[in-house]
Write a protein that holds these residues in place. Structure first.
Motif, short mmCIF file in Angstrom:
data_model
loop_
_atom_site.label_atom_id
_atom_site.label_comp_id
_atom_site.label_asym_id
_atom_site.label_seq_id
_atom_site.Cartn_x
_atom_site.Cartn_y
_atom_site.Cartn_z
N MET A 64 1.12 -1.30 -0.15
CA MET A 64 -0.03 -0.25 0.47
C MET A 64 1.38 1.17 -0.05
O MET A 64 1.96 1.53 0.62
N PRO A 65 0.86 2.05 -1.09
CA PRO A 65 1.61 3.28 -1.11
C PRO A 65 1.45 4.43 0.48
O PRO A 65 2.50 4.89 0.57
N ASN A 66 0.95 4.24 0.81
CA ASN A 66 0.20 5.20 2.43
C ASN A 66 0.53 3.94 3.92
O ASN A 66 0.55 5.12 5.09
N GLN A 67 1.60 2.95 3.61
CA GLN A 67 1.76 2.46 4.52
C GLN A 67 3.35 2.05 4.62
O GLN A 67 4.08 2.53 3.70
N LEU A 68 3.62 2.32 5.57
CA LEU A 68 4.58 1.84 5.97
C LEU A 68 5.95 0.16 6.37
O LEU A 68 4.12 -0.20 7.03
N THR A 69 7.00 0.48 5.89
CA THR A 69 7.41 -0.78 6.32
C THR A 69 7.76 -1.11 8.00
O THR A 69 7.40 0.05 8.87
N PRO A 70 7.38 -2.18 8.43
CA PRO A 70 7.63 -2.19 9.87
C PRO A 70 8.68 -1.26 10.74
O PRO A 70 8.82 -0.89 11.25
N ALA A 71 10.15 -1.87 9.84
CA ALA A 71 10.78 -1.30 10.30
C ALA A 71 11.05 0.30 10.32
O ALA A 71 11.87 1.03 10.87
N ASP A 72 10.68 0.67 8.46
CA ASP A 72 10.73 2.39 9.36
C ASP A 72 9.88 2.78 10.19
O ASP A 72 9.59 4.01 10.48
N LYS A 73 8.60 2.21 10.46
CA LYS A 73 7.89 2.59 10.86
C LYS A 73 8.48 2.61 12.64
O LYS A 73 8.55 3.71 13.57
N TRP A 97 4.30 11.84 25.62
CA TRP A 97 5.04 10.67 24.41
C TRP A 97 3.77 9.42 24.16
O TRP A 97 2.95 9.35 23.02
N THR A 98 3.56 8.80 25.24
CA THR A 98 2.53 7.81 25.13
C THR A 98 1.38 8.04 24.33
O THR A 98 0.95 7.15 23.17
N ASP A 99 0.33 9.11 24.57
CA ASP A 99 -0.84 9.41 24.27
C ASP A 99 -0.84 9.81 22.66
O ASP A 99 -1.88 9.65 21.82
N ILE A 100 0.37 10.93 22.03
CA ILE A 100 0.56 10.85 21.18
C ILE A 100 1.31 9.55 19.93
O ILE A 100 0.39 9.51 19.10
N GLN A 101 1.96 8.79 20.78
CA GLN A 101 2.05 7.25 20.26
C GLN A 101 1.15 6.35 18.88
O GLN A 101 0.47 6.10 18.53
N SER A 102 -0.04 5.79 20.83
CA SER A 102 -0.88 5.78 20.99
C SER A 102 -1.75 5.96 19.27
O SER A 102 -2.51 5.59 18.55
N LYS A 103 -1.77 7.72 18.90
CA LYS A 103 -2.68 8.34 17.88
C LYS A 103 -2.38 8.29 16.36
O LYS A 103 -2.40 7.97 15.74
N LEU A 104 -0.69 8.73 16.78
CA LEU A 104 0.17 8.04 15.18
C LEU A 104 -0.04 6.58 14.86
O LEU A 104 -0.24 5.99 13.88
N GLU A 105 -0.02 5.48 15.45
CA GLU A 105 -0.34 4.23 14.92
C GLU A 105 -1.59 3.94 14.99
O GLU A 105 -2.05 2.85 14.49
N ALA A 106 -2.62 4.61 15.43
CA ALA A 106 -3.74 4.03 14.80
C ALA A 106 -4.35 5.25 13.67
O ALA A 106 -5.11 4.85 12.78
N ASN A 107 -3.14 5.99 12.78
CA ASN A 107 -3.11 6.73 11.58
C ASN A 107 -2.57 6.65 11.48
O ASN A 107 -0.82 7.39 10.75
N PRO A 108 -2.12 5.63 10.18
CA PRO A 108 -0.73 4.68 9.02
C PRO A 108 -0.68 6.00 8.29
O PRO A 108 0.65 6.73 7.81
N HIS A 113 3.09 8.33 7.82
CA HIS A 113 3.26 8.12 6.64
C HIS A 113 3.22 9.46 6.08
O HIS A 113 4.97 9.73 5.26
N THR A 114 3.00 9.92 6.20
CA THR A 114 2.57 11.71 6.02
C THR A 114 4.67 12.44 6.99
O THR A 114 5.29 12.92 6.19
N LEU A 115 3.82 11.99 8.32
CA LEU A 115 5.53 12.03 9.20
C LEU A 115 6.30 11.63 8.55
O LEU A 115 7.40 12.66 8.55
N TYR A 116 6.71 10.17 8.05
CA TYR A 116 8.09 9.95 6.85
C TYR A 116 8.09 10.97 6.19
O TYR A 116 9.24 11.28 6.14
#
Length: 185
Positions: free
Chosen positions: A1-10, A33-44, A48-51
């Motif tokens: 998928m074009p908007n998905q990161l590989t597990p290593a990149d993530k 940070w824990t709250d932010i990371q949870s939100k990021l992980e829920a929004n692949p 990808h945009t942050l990447y």
């Protein structure tokens, strides 16, 4: 998928963002940070945009939350305008108006491709309250339609410990001018 990161990149991106978050606590007092990371992980797609922001040299970091929506605000916090987004004119109309020596891209097109918005002048000034940015470079900022209709565009930088806003022909481009963007997560 074009908007998905590989597990290593993530994993690498999340580690980079977490380290930056911890190093620059003054940018996001009161945020966890824990709250932010949870939100990021829920929004692949947002990850990808942050990447892409990271890959173009933006060094994105959280600078607060949107008071209306509560979304986290990630902004390019690289000391200088992101290296991978320089030597570009402002928008497609400006690019098309050039007769020769067209730059490879435009700020608006790149922002759309990455999935971010170009900072407004006020957002740029707010960012400058959190550090000293663009001491050697400059960054295009969002420009009103009335200025664009007349062929101009705005950019900002910091010199003499002061943030300046300038104008230029939107078709101009310089090796030291890029743009900073924002992503809401």
């Amino acid at each position: 998928m074009p908007n998905q990161l590989t597990p290593a990149d993530k994993e690498e991106l999340l580690s980079t963002l977490k380290t930056r978050f911890a190093k620059h606590k003054e940018r996001h007092e009161g945020l966890n940070w824990t709250d932010i990371q949870s939100k990021l992980e829920a929004n692949p797609a947002k990850l990808h945009t942050l990447y892409q922001m990271e890959q173009t040299g933006g060094e994105p970091d959280v600078i607060g939350t949107d008071p209306t929506t509560g979304e986290y605000l990630f902004v390019d916090c690289a000391a200088e305008s992101p290296k991978g987004r320089r030597s570009i004119c402002f928008d497609r109309a400006a690019w098309e108006s050039r007769k020769e020596h067209k730059p490879e891209n435009t700020a608006e097109d790149m922002a759309a491709e990455i999935g971010i918005t170009i900072l407004t002048e006020q957002q740029y000034r707010d960012l400058q309250q959190l550090g000293k940015f663009d001491l050697k470079t400059s960054s295009w900022v969002a420009t009103s339609d009335n200025i664009r209709k007349l062929g101009g565009a705005l950019f900002c930088d910091r010199r003499y410990d002061t943030v300046f806003t300038y104008h230029n022909g939107a078709e101009s481009y310089y090796a030291a001018r890029g743009f900073r963007g924002m992503l809401k997560v």
